[in-house]
Design an enzyme around this catalytic site. Sequence first.
Site, PDB file in Angstrom:
ATOM      1  N   GLU A 171     -14.866  28.410  -4.826  1.00  0.00           N
ATOM      2  CA  GLU A 171     -13.701  29.019  -4.896  1.00  0.00           C
ATOM      3  C   GLU A 171     -13.500  30.554  -4.491  1.00  0.00           C
ATOM      4  O   GLU A 171     -12.936  31.206  -5.390  1.00  0.00           O
ATOM      5  CB  GLU A 171     -12.781  28.852  -5.892  1.00  0.00           C
ATOM      6  CG  GLU A 171     -12.801  27.026  -6.172  1.00  0.00           C
ATOM      7  CD  GLU A 171     -11.902  26.783  -7.379  1.00  0.00           C
ATOM      8  OE1 GLU A 171     -11.465  27.508  -7.989  1.00  0.00           O
ATOM      9  OE2 GLU A 171     -11.416  25.698  -7.607  1.00  0.00           O
ATOM     10  N   GLU A 355     -14.403  19.193  -7.090  1.00  0.00           N
ATOM     11  CA  GLU A 355     -13.521  19.066  -8.427  1.00  0.00           C
ATOM     12  C   GLU A 355     -12.214  18.526  -8.288  1.00  0.00           C
ATOM     13  O   GLU A 355     -11.719  18.657  -7.202  1.00  0.00           O
ATOM     14  CB  GLU A 355     -13.386  20.579  -9.005  1.00  0.00           C
ATOM     15  CG  GLU A 355     -14.694  21.217  -9.545  1.00  0.00           C
ATOM     16  CD  GLU A 355     -14.453  22.814  -9.840  1.00  0.00           C
ATOM     17  OE1 GLU A 355     -12.940  22.902 -10.193  1.00  0.00           O
ATOM     18  OE2 GLU A 355     -15.094  23.546  -9.824  1.00  0.00           O
TER      19      GLU A 355
HETATM   20  C1  GBH Z   1     -11.131  25.342 -10.864  1.00  0.00           C
HETATM   21  O1  GBH Z   1     -10.033  26.371 -10.563  1.00  0.00           O
HETATM   22  C2  GBH Z   1     -12.231  26.094 -11.272  1.00  0.00           C
HETATM   23  O2  GBH Z   1     -13.456  25.809 -10.167  1.00  0.00           O
HETATM   24  C3  GBH Z   1     -12.836  25.552 -12.554  1.00  0.00           C
HETATM   25  O3  GBH Z   1     -13.667  26.543 -12.907  1.00  0.00           O
HETATM   26  C4  GBH Z   1     -11.608  25.375 -13.703  1.00  0.00           C
HETATM   27  O4  GBH Z   1     -12.116  24.995 -14.903  1.00  0.00           O
HETATM   28  C5  GBH Z   1     -10.896  24.161 -13.144  1.00  0.00           C
HETATM   29  O5  GBH Z   1     -10.541  24.705 -11.782  1.00  0.00           O
HETATM   30  C6  GBH Z   1      -9.590  23.973 -13.894  1.00  0.00           C
HETATM   31  O6  GBH Z   1      -8.584  25.196 -13.918  1.00  0.00           O
HETATM   32  O7  GBH Z   1      -2.331  31.361  -7.703  1.00  0.00           O
HETATM   33  O8  GBH Z   1      -2.415  32.316  -9.886  1.00  0.00           O
HETATM   34  O9  GBH Z   1      -0.807  30.624  -9.453  1.00  0.00           O
HETATM   35  C7  GBH Z   1      -8.952  26.146 -10.260  1.00  0.00           C
HETATM   36  C8  GBH Z   1      -8.355  26.529  -8.925  1.00  0.00           C
HETATM   37  C9  GBH Z   1      -6.502  27.501  -7.874  1.00  0.00           C
HETATM   38  C10 GBH Z   1      -5.994  26.792 -10.070  1.00  0.00           C
HETATM   39  C11 GBH Z   1      -5.299  28.447  -8.421  1.00  0.00           C
HETATM   40  C12 GBH Z   1      -4.821  27.481 -10.308  1.00  0.00           C
HETATM   41  C13 GBH Z   1      -3.141  28.812  -9.091  1.00  0.00           C
HETATM   42  C14 GBH Z   1      -3.200  30.006  -9.853  1.00  0.00           C
HETATM   43  N1  GBH Z   1      -7.214  27.037  -9.012  1.00  0.00           N
HETATM   44  N2  GBH Z   1      -4.427  27.738  -8.891  1.00  0.00           N
HETATM   45  S1  GBH Z   1      -2.051  31.178  -9.137  1.00  0.00           S
END
Ligand code: GBH
Length: 446
Positions: A171, A355
């Site tokens: 990511e 994931e």
């Molecule tokens: C993943 O990221 C991670 O890889 C992992 O480590 C983590 O534990 C898991 O998900 C659960 O969270 O743009 O500020 O509104 C999550 C991907 C993408 C989730 C952006 C939150 C919105 C944040 N993320 N999303 S924001």
Amino acid sequence: MTISLPKHSKMLAPDFTFGVATASFQIEGANTADGRLTSIWDTFCATPGKVLNGDDGSMACDHYHRWEEDVELINHLGVDAYRLSIAWPRLMDEKGQANEKGLAFYRQLLKALKAKGLKTFVTLYHWDLPQYLEDRGGWVNRETAYRFVEYAELATKELGEWVDSWATFNEPFCAAILGYEYGIHAPGLTSPRFGRQAAHHILLAHGLALPVIRKNSPNSQVGIVLNMNQTYPASTKAEDQFAALVRESLDNHFFIEPLLSGHYPKLLEKVLPDHLPTVLPGDLDIISQPIDFLGMNFYTCNHNEYDDETLFRDVKNTQEVEYTDIGWEIAPQAFSELLINLNKQYDLPPMYITENGAACADIMENGEVNDDQRVRYLNGHINAVNDAIEAGVDIRGYFAWSLMDNFEWAEGYSKRFGLCYVDYETQKRTIKRSGHAYKALLTSRK
Ligand code: GBH
């Protein structure tokens, strides 16, 4: 409550890989043991107000000491594969020398997984940058990309023998944008310019490392993992459609387009030129070299309306929908839609869902955890993957996030994503209903 697929689903065939995933900082703990250096997440956790309840990664799931028990647990779940990440600060010192103790930890872990017949999917970078590199500008500094290549060289040379699949990064959006633009992840900076430049250097590091990984680990697959959101306009109004397009360009296309098509989104050049990085000649050729697979992490969808100042703004779905404990909408149909759209927009390499999962307010009662919402979530999303495959998307595997409850970044330990419950007092792991349901699906294949 069960997880089930149509009888003739391709996902039930022996060549489809099912797994569980974790990441180093979220589970290992032992963050000063055996020569591990400080990472940006240690620093971020120590900064008041950044992580909920002041939680940190010093203990996490104590996986560094309990890895043998965890390998048993993974194997017991009946999965084909385990996705983990390596902590850069454990592997290398500031001078670029190998840390033998750090290497020994991952070597024994990977060997134990292989001895169980499990496939190993290893991510080189899941956000734990050595702090000494952040002190020199972190990912905003182009030099960091070259340091990453040295780290990738060491990791793949020493560990490649036991690794089936390497992902350079997990990511880039989160590492760069949440870290350097939104400031909600380490290192906590808040500049769009920094965020986009950091993202470019991460993609560059990915491209620079590809030939090195292929040379050192010729029998492994090599790719990268992106997080993707399905974005919907809040209404049919033209301005809201535009808002959704901008959001989608910033979150999704900004990352997948350079990788697969060799350029940044044209739309951004016109509407948000300050959100484009400085690119040196040749960078995009390096970034867009072929990869063996693209990993995708999917959790939720979002809805955007137009905003005069910021162009887009997140709003809640106006329909009655269900949310998880972290406030994310449950939208399995958005998952298949996203995959099918991407397959039309790009010439996709083989895909892995690296994931997918849900944070639920799990409560342990009489030694049992009833996480029926998670069982329903997994059932819905695994079937969404099946729908995408039926529609022609080449998807080879699916990993549930996560093997066990762990350090959920800025949310600390307050949000639980595991198929196994972790009691943080005793470090006891208990398989939740979702873990049992996942296992039942996987064993039904034989
Ligand atoms: C993943 O990221 C991670 O890889 C992992 O480590 C983590 O534990 C898991 O998900 C659960 O969270 O743009 O500020 O509104 C999550 C991907 C993408 C989730 C952006 C939150 C919105 C944040 N993320 N999303 S924001």
